[in-house]
Design an enzyme around this catalytic site. Sequence first.
Site, PDB file in Angstrom:
ATOM      1  N   ASN A 109     -26.083 -24.432  -9.999  1.00 29.37           N
ATOM      2  CA  ASN A 109     -26.743 -25.535 -11.069  1.00 29.37           C
ATOM      3  C   ASN A 109     -25.584 -24.699 -11.894  1.00 29.37           C
ATOM      4  O   ASN A 109     -24.831 -23.455 -11.969  1.00 29.37           O
ATOM      5  CB  ASN A 109     -27.920 -25.465 -11.370  1.00 29.37           C
TER       6      ASN A 109
ATOM      7  N   GLN B  64     -30.058 -14.648 -11.844  1.00 27.63           N
ATOM      8  CA  GLN B  64     -30.244 -13.521 -10.983  1.00 27.63           C
ATOM      9  C   GLN B  64     -30.226 -12.926 -10.042  1.00 27.63           C
ATOM     10  O   GLN B  64     -29.574 -12.283  -9.609  1.00 27.63           O
ATOM     11  CB  GLN B  64     -31.752 -13.413 -11.770  1.00 27.63           C
TER      12      GLN B  64
ATOM     13  N   SER C  79     -20.961 -32.853  -7.582  1.00 29.17           N
ATOM     14  CA  SER C  79     -20.319 -33.759  -7.066  1.00 29.17           C
ATOM     15  C   SER C  79     -19.934 -35.111  -6.709  1.00 29.17           C
ATOM     16  O   SER C  79     -20.355 -35.629  -7.660  1.00 29.17           O
ATOM     17  CB  SER C  79     -21.306 -33.752  -5.599  1.00 29.17           C
TER      18      SER C  79
ATOM     19  N   GLU D 131     -13.467 -34.840  -5.810  1.00 28.30           N
ATOM     20  CA  GLU D 131     -13.563 -33.506  -4.408  1.00 28.30           C
ATOM     21  C   GLU D 131     -13.362 -33.824  -3.349  1.00 28.30           C
ATOM     22  O   GLU D 131     -13.168 -33.261  -1.935  1.00 28.30           O
ATOM     23  CB  GLU D 131     -14.909 -33.645  -4.861  1.00 28.30           C
ATOM     24  N   HIS D 132     -14.316 -35.298  -2.938  1.00 28.43           N
ATOM     25  CA  HIS D 132     -13.663 -36.118  -1.968  1.00 28.43           C
ATOM     26  C   HIS D 132     -13.311 -37.289  -1.959  1.00 28.43           C
ATOM     27  O   HIS D 132     -13.735 -38.040  -2.989  1.00 28.43           O
ATOM     28  CB  HIS D 132     -15.201 -36.342  -1.259  1.00 28.43           C
TER      29      HIS D 132
ATOM     30  N   GLU E  30      15.025  -2.472 -18.994  1.00 25.52           N
ATOM     31  CA  GLU E  30      13.713  -2.313 -19.193  1.00 25.52           C
ATOM     32  C   GLU E  30      12.965  -0.871 -20.135  1.00 25.52           C
ATOM     33  O   GLU E  30      11.970  -0.979 -20.277  1.00 25.52           O
ATOM     34  CB  GLU E  30      12.603  -2.870 -18.175  1.00 25.52           C
TER      35      GLU E  30
ATOM     36  N   HIS F 258     -26.944 -37.513  -4.092  1.00 25.75           N
ATOM     37  CA  HIS F 258     -27.149 -35.742  -4.785  1.00 25.75           C
ATOM     38  C   HIS F 258     -28.397 -35.335  -5.725  1.00 25.75           C
ATOM     39  O   HIS F 258     -29.290 -34.316  -6.026  1.00 25.75           O
ATOM     40  CB  HIS F 258     -25.580 -35.051  -5.026  1.00 25.75           C
TER      41      HIS F 258
ATOM     42  N   HIS G 275      11.335   5.420 -14.498  1.00 19.43           N
ATOM     43  CA  HIS G 275      11.393   4.619 -12.946  1.00 19.43           C
ATOM     44  C   HIS G 275      12.316   4.640 -11.901  1.00 19.43           C
ATOM     45  O   HIS G 275      12.799   4.264 -10.682  1.00 19.43           O
ATOM     46  CB  HIS G 275      10.760   2.836 -12.709  1.00 19.43           C
TER      47      HIS G 275
ATOM     48  N   ASP H  32     -19.262 -33.391   5.490  1.00 17.59           N
ATOM     49  CA  ASP H  32     -20.338 -33.045   4.571  1.00 17.59           C
ATOM     50  C   ASP H  32     -21.511 -32.247   5.735  1.00 17.59           C
ATOM     51  O   ASP H  32     -22.172 -31.362   5.656  1.00 17.59           O
ATOM     52  CB  ASP H  32     -21.864 -33.730   4.196  1.00 17.59           C
TER      53      ASP H  32
ATOM     54  N   TYR I 283     -23.873 -18.256  -1.959  1.00 15.33           N
ATOM     55  CA  TYR I 283     -25.202 -18.655  -2.854  1.00 15.33           C
ATOM     56  C   TYR I 283     -25.784 -19.870  -2.409  1.00 15.33           C
ATOM     57  O   TYR I 283     -24.440 -20.596  -2.329  1.00 15.33           O
ATOM     58  CB  TYR I 283     -25.082 -18.357  -3.878  1.00 15.33           C
TER      59      TYR I 283
ATOM     60  N   GLN J 282     -23.497 -40.227  -2.077  1.00 14.55           N
ATOM     61  CA  GLN J 282     -23.100 -39.051  -2.325  1.00 14.55           C
ATOM     62  C   GLN J 282     -23.851 -39.208  -4.148  1.00 14.55           C
ATOM     63  O   GLN J 282     -23.508 -38.690  -4.482  1.00 14.55           O
ATOM     64  CB  GLN J 282     -21.262 -39.926  -3.158  1.00 14.55           C
TER      65      GLN J 282
END
Lengths: 442, 442
Positions: free
Chosen positions: A224, A201, A247, A337-338, A425, A272, A430, A371, A137, A269
């Site tokens: 999103n 979707q 981010s 993240e960074h 057990e 974004h 088994h 990036d 995606y 940053q």
Amino acid sequence: MKNNLLDIPVLSSADSHFTRQLEGRLDRRMLVDSKVTNAVAEILAAVRSRGDAAVLEYTKKFDHRDAGSLKDLVISRDQLQMALDRLPESDSVALRHAAERIRAYHEKQKQSSWHYQEADGSVYGQKILPLEKVGIYVPGGKASYPSSMLMLGIPAQVAGVQNITATVPTAFDPDNAGSNLVCAAAALAGVSQMITIGGAQAIAAMAYGTETIQRVDKITGPGNIYVTVAKRMVFGEVGIDMVAGPSELTVICDGGTNPDWIAMDLFSQAEHDEQAQSILISPDRKYLELVLASINKLLPAMERQEIIRASMENRGMLIHVASLDEAVQISNSIAPEHLELSVADPESLLAKVENAGAVFLGRFTAEALGDYCAGPSHVLPTSGTARFFSALGVYDFQKRSSIISCSPVGAHRLVRTAATLARRESLTAHAKSAEYRLQDLD
Amino acid sequence: MKNNLLDIPVLSSADSHFTRQLEGRLDRRMLVDSKVTNAVAEILAAVRSRGDAAVLEYTKKFDHRDAGSLKDLVISRDQLQMALDRLPESDSVALRHAAERIRAYHEKQKQSSWHYQEADGSVYGQKILPLEKVGIYVPGGKASYPSSMLMLGIPAQVAGVQNITATVPTAFDPDNAGSNLVCAAAALAGVSQMITIGGAQAIAAMAYGTETIQRVDKITGPGNIYVTVAKRMVFGEVGIDMVAGPSELTVICDGGTNPDWIAMDLFSQAEHDEQAQSILISPDRKYLELVLASINKLLPAMERQEIIRASMENRGMLIHVASLDEAVQISNSIAPEHLELSVADPESLLAKVENAGAVFLGRFTAEALGDYCAGPSHVLPTSGTARFFSALGVYDFQKRSSIISCSPVGAHRLVRTAATLARRESLTAHAKSAEYRLQDLD
């Protein structure tokens, strides 16, 4: 003029309220509006039951694009290749340079099957294969992101995935440079087909399959809140990479880096979106003031200054600490993240870093280089999830099967242990299944 | 007597309805009753807001155990060690043997940080660290499962996790051999503390933390439908390993293995619970009849025959195919948790296996050996998810941070590419952040 200055808080770790202030500003609660959850559940159910027709309806409703058939929104492998072939020279050079570097880095990540043999002839190991079909995606909407296409597609390609479906929410426009660049990136990343759909979707179509879109085994890539919620909901029926939020960047600076550079890194940053988070930590209080001055000096020239201002005022922070060691401790609790280590001796700080999606060492390593073209994927864990999620990599597109091959003698050596534990057990079948193998040996 | 024979379907891949029959019997829809979802959501919310008190209430309600304080349900590291020290000799030998073998296998899986340097002095790589705090959910209820404690705990221990919290739904009973064995297994696996709680309340406690239980970074381990739904719901706030369903086994046999052995292997899977699935595929129709005869002959002697009968009748299958190659194709579409290749030349079939949690090669490799002591973890992807999930391993307890360290020259070489792509994405602050680094070089 005062009113035009950015309103960004300067915190001090010596303040008794510091931890509370920091946590409040980080805002790590994953509270999703039930309206979003219900809307996504409805979209998933509709696509599952009505396939193409439902995807087309939501694309019209949310993306304001009206296609007669979902097939009209599929960009074939040939069309992707054509976009690559026709790319303007400068775009082509940049895109191929980035792709080559990303590929070279990820080749080093690829894992291969392994096994070992014991003295009795038994063999143990792991068979490692690429996933068969993956979905990537690639976010978009206002802009196109060829870099994300490379960062998601190339690790899959290096893993050896044969069938890569990419979705992008933006309509394909052959007269638009960005649009062509996304297609060209898809061609370089080995994408099998690209579909210009987005949102929940798109996730539903890849998770369940429709008449036109093949069901995939795993869906990767950020989006999103609708995309994120949809990925969480389909998880288990398909694999997903991670659960991504806005981010973020944390910079630790000793005060020795040009303040304009750091201001620009924080802007990169913040531009974004309004929920992006830029944090600067320094033991040098004067330096924080210098960066703040740079921020206010440079902001008016920024093309995306409204977004930067909103992001910095909503979520930005400058933090004064007692030492670089304390800076790393705080960063470890943020799990950014960074993380930029813009200091004289970044390696010694790196040794103390525990939680971060990606670490950028030294004054010259702008986060923006990572990036686009340094090599590692820019798909990274956000919102503190670097405590348990990792940078997207080739391993995300590989599956591992355990291999167990017991020789008659090797099996014999395991039977008593297996049977003893199985009986404890209460799993006697088994135990017997193991013991039956002794019949031919005794 | 006819009425006592097992009613297990024998399918043929030559039948025109075969695919539909197979898929119907596999039943891969992940449909969760909304009653379960709502009940779990309520438990998660209660534990998040009321901590220990809510966990105690649900433990009383569902597990019928009444503790004054959650601290009373915590088994400390010292108590676990004491159970190990006091273990009867035969249990101790079996448990230590299993633990050693599991540890030896997983040591081979451990990944280490890596990096490489480019000619311009830039360094790229990945820093790989153990997770800090993990939770392992060891299922139980009717029985205790020391093997699951080892299979979940040892990979975490090998990864280097310092803080391992284990939950088990069963009360600790120092007079019960199984109970002591679970504690001893926890001691061997390096568990820091064990808490005798289970269900969604245990997942919630580990995900959010309570007064007594520390929040963890990742939760691993299988459980019932409430546990599975709870894990899916907390995913993103904490990591989870996989989404697990009922256990399953597919056996491919060429007809050369003692039919009693295969019957017992199918029983060993079926005895887990009524929803477990045992499938046998063979190109030898006579052999399928022989195994069916063994099944009917051996069943009456099985201690858990009611469960085995229900499981085999609910979900079991014998499938006749044209060839071993076709058997593997069908197995790949099933993507079984456990796959036995009980054939003369298992290696050549293994080369064609694409989807399986674990593969057991050769006539002597009973699946039960893998459940206890062969080496690989028995925590494996179920319900067809081997298409994208992998056997639990050390990698599940490690996190990976990308490392990017550009030398001045190295940064210089990346700037034009980064800036070109950034501008195509309308992210001009990114472009400038990269370009600022050129100032000192030009």
